[in-house]
Design an enzyme around this catalytic site. Structure first.
Site, PDB file in Angstrom:
ATOM      1  N   GLY A 224       0.830  -1.203   0.000  1.00  0.00           N
ATOM      2  CA  GLY A 224       0.000   0.000   0.000  1.00  0.00           C
ATOM      3  C   GLY A 224       0.863   1.251   0.000  1.00  0.00           C
ATOM      4  O   GLY A 224       2.027   1.209  -0.393  1.00  0.00           O
TER       5      GLY A 224
ATOM      6  N   GLY B 289       5.670   5.135  -8.316  1.00  0.00           N
ATOM      7  CA  GLY B 289       6.547   3.978  -8.521  1.00  0.00           C
ATOM      8  C   GLY B 289       5.733   2.688  -8.659  1.00  0.00           C
ATOM      9  O   GLY B 289       5.952   1.883  -9.578  1.00  0.00           O
ATOM     10  N   HIS B 290       4.755   2.497  -7.744  1.00  0.00           N
ATOM     11  CA  HIS B 290       3.885   1.319  -7.844  1.00  0.00           C
ATOM     12  C   HIS B 290       3.083   1.350  -9.146  1.00  0.00           C
ATOM     13  O   HIS B 290       2.878   0.323  -9.799  1.00  0.00           O
ATOM     14  CB  HIS B 290       2.877   1.284  -6.685  1.00  0.00           C
ATOM     15  CG  HIS B 290       3.484   1.130  -5.335  1.00  0.00           C
ATOM     16  ND1 HIS B 290       3.416   2.114  -4.371  1.00  0.00           N
ATOM     17  CD2 HIS B 290       4.158   0.102  -4.766  1.00  0.00           C
ATOM     18  CE1 HIS B 290       4.014   1.703  -3.272  1.00  0.00           C
ATOM     19  NE2 HIS B 290       4.474   0.490  -3.483  1.00  0.00           N
TER      20      HIS B 290
ATOM     21  N   VAL C  43      11.659   4.102 -10.314  1.00  0.00           N
ATOM     22  CA  VAL C  43      11.051   5.368 -10.745  1.00  0.00           C
ATOM     23  C   VAL C  43      11.560   6.456  -9.795  1.00  0.00           C
ATOM     24  O   VAL C  43      11.586   6.260  -8.578  1.00  0.00           O
ATOM     25  CB  VAL C  43       9.514   5.280 -10.695  1.00  0.00           C
ATOM     26  CG1 VAL C  43       8.882   6.558 -11.218  1.00  0.00           C
ATOM     27  CG2 VAL C  43       9.039   4.081 -11.506  1.00  0.00           C
TER      28      VAL C  43
ATOM     29  N   SER D  31       7.521   4.630  -0.427  1.00  0.00           N
ATOM     30  CA  SER D  31       6.459   5.014   0.515  1.00  0.00           C
ATOM     31  C   SER D  31       7.058   5.722   1.722  1.00  0.00           C
ATOM     32  O   SER D  31       6.416   6.574   2.345  1.00  0.00           O
ATOM     33  CB  SER D  31       5.692   3.778   0.974  1.00  0.00           C
ATOM     34  OG  SER D  31       5.194   3.100  -0.151  1.00  0.00           O
TER      35      SER D  31
END
Ligand code: PAF
Length: 282
Positions: A31, A36-37, A176, A186
């Site tokens: 989460g 990036g995700h 990224v 995160s």
């Protein structure tokens, strides 16, 4: 986007898709979704008919005193971002769903996890290897996509998939970066504005070491010194390790051959950040 919280729900959906001959690429996450995700999702979309994501803050990969309790959790926000990028199914299980009781099974790759982050986060990669093995077994995707920023994690996952003959292909997508070069993570959310500026020291150190290599330096120790000195020039950063390793075995390189992975971990304020750069010698 379908939101599922149970293993049986995911398995049923997987069965339906298989009957339709449709393939799945899985993007496992904890989460706190960021660009990036979402780039991993974009890559996954190129590989399979459907992209599935997981959001699970995995307790077994956090050590005592690490940020498990404080790790950013906002499922609604994550859900909107993932849906907006075309994820078809989000699996967001509870801790009890994944660990109804403590696992008696250990997935351990000591050769790959003794060094780098493994030295400073004992048990971390066991937790990662266990949960990724479980997620792959639950979702049974054709592909699973991970980020190159967590290079050691990706090496561990590639190797466990090979060793255990898991029927999935692993894709590792490029890191990224923010406009100033900071790798997206995160944990960047923990940085105050001064720390955020200081955090660019990681990529500055990696690029300085890369320049040393492209200028002809081949001695591993000399390259490590470049990494160490650049990080030391930033008073808010506290180096944890600077390493020059073989990108597959993760063993330290005394001399640089064709490929070298430059890897760093440092605390900026209270936040631990990692980054790496793969250097190919022409
Ligand atoms: O990279 C992460 O976010 C986690 O380590 C992973 C792979 C989702 C396992 O919990």
């Amino acid at each position: 986007m379908l939101l599922l919280t149970t293993i049986t729900g995911v398995r049923a959906r997987r069965r339906d898709l298989r009957l339709q001959g449709r393939t799945v690429a899985l993007v496992p996450t904890m989460g706190a979704i960021h660009e990036g995700h979402l780039c991993l999702v974009d890559r996954a979309r190129e590989l399979a008919d459907e992209v599935w994501a997981t959001v699970f803050v995995n307790p077994t990969q956090f050590g005592p005193g690490e940020d498990f309790a404080h790790y950013p959790r906002d499922l609604e926000h994550d859900r909107a971002l993932l849906a907006g990028r075309g994820v078809a199914l989000l699996f967001a299980p509870s801790d009890k769903e994944i660990y109804p009781r403590p696992s008696a099974t250990v997935v351990d790759l000591p050769e790959l996890t003794a060094g780098l982050c493994g030295t400073f986060r004992p048990g971390h990669f066991r937790g990662v290897a266990l949960v990724v093995t479980k997620l792959l077994s639950i979702a049974q995707p054709e592909w699973a996509v991970f980020g190159a920023k967590d290079w050691q994690q990706a090496a561990v996952i590639r190797r466990l998939v090979e060793d255990l003959n898991l029927p999935v292909r692993i894709e590792v997508a490029p890191t990224v970066r923010e406009a100033d070069g900071l790798a997206m993570s995160s944990r960047n959310a923990y940085l105050d504005p001064d720390e955020r500026r200081a955090a660019t020291v990681l990529i500055r150190a990696l690029r300085a070491a890369e320049t040393a290599i492209t200028s002809g330096e081949r001695d591993g120790e000399a390259i490590r010194r470049v990494l160490t000195e650049v990080v030391a020039s930033e008073p808010r950063a506290q180096l944890q390790y600077a390493a020059v390793v073989d990108p597959d075995t993760l063993q330290e390189l005394a001399r640089i051959g064709r490929l070298a992975l430059l890897a760093l971990a440092a605390h900026v304020g209270a936040t631990r950040l990692i980054d790496n750069l793969l250097v190919e010698v022409p």
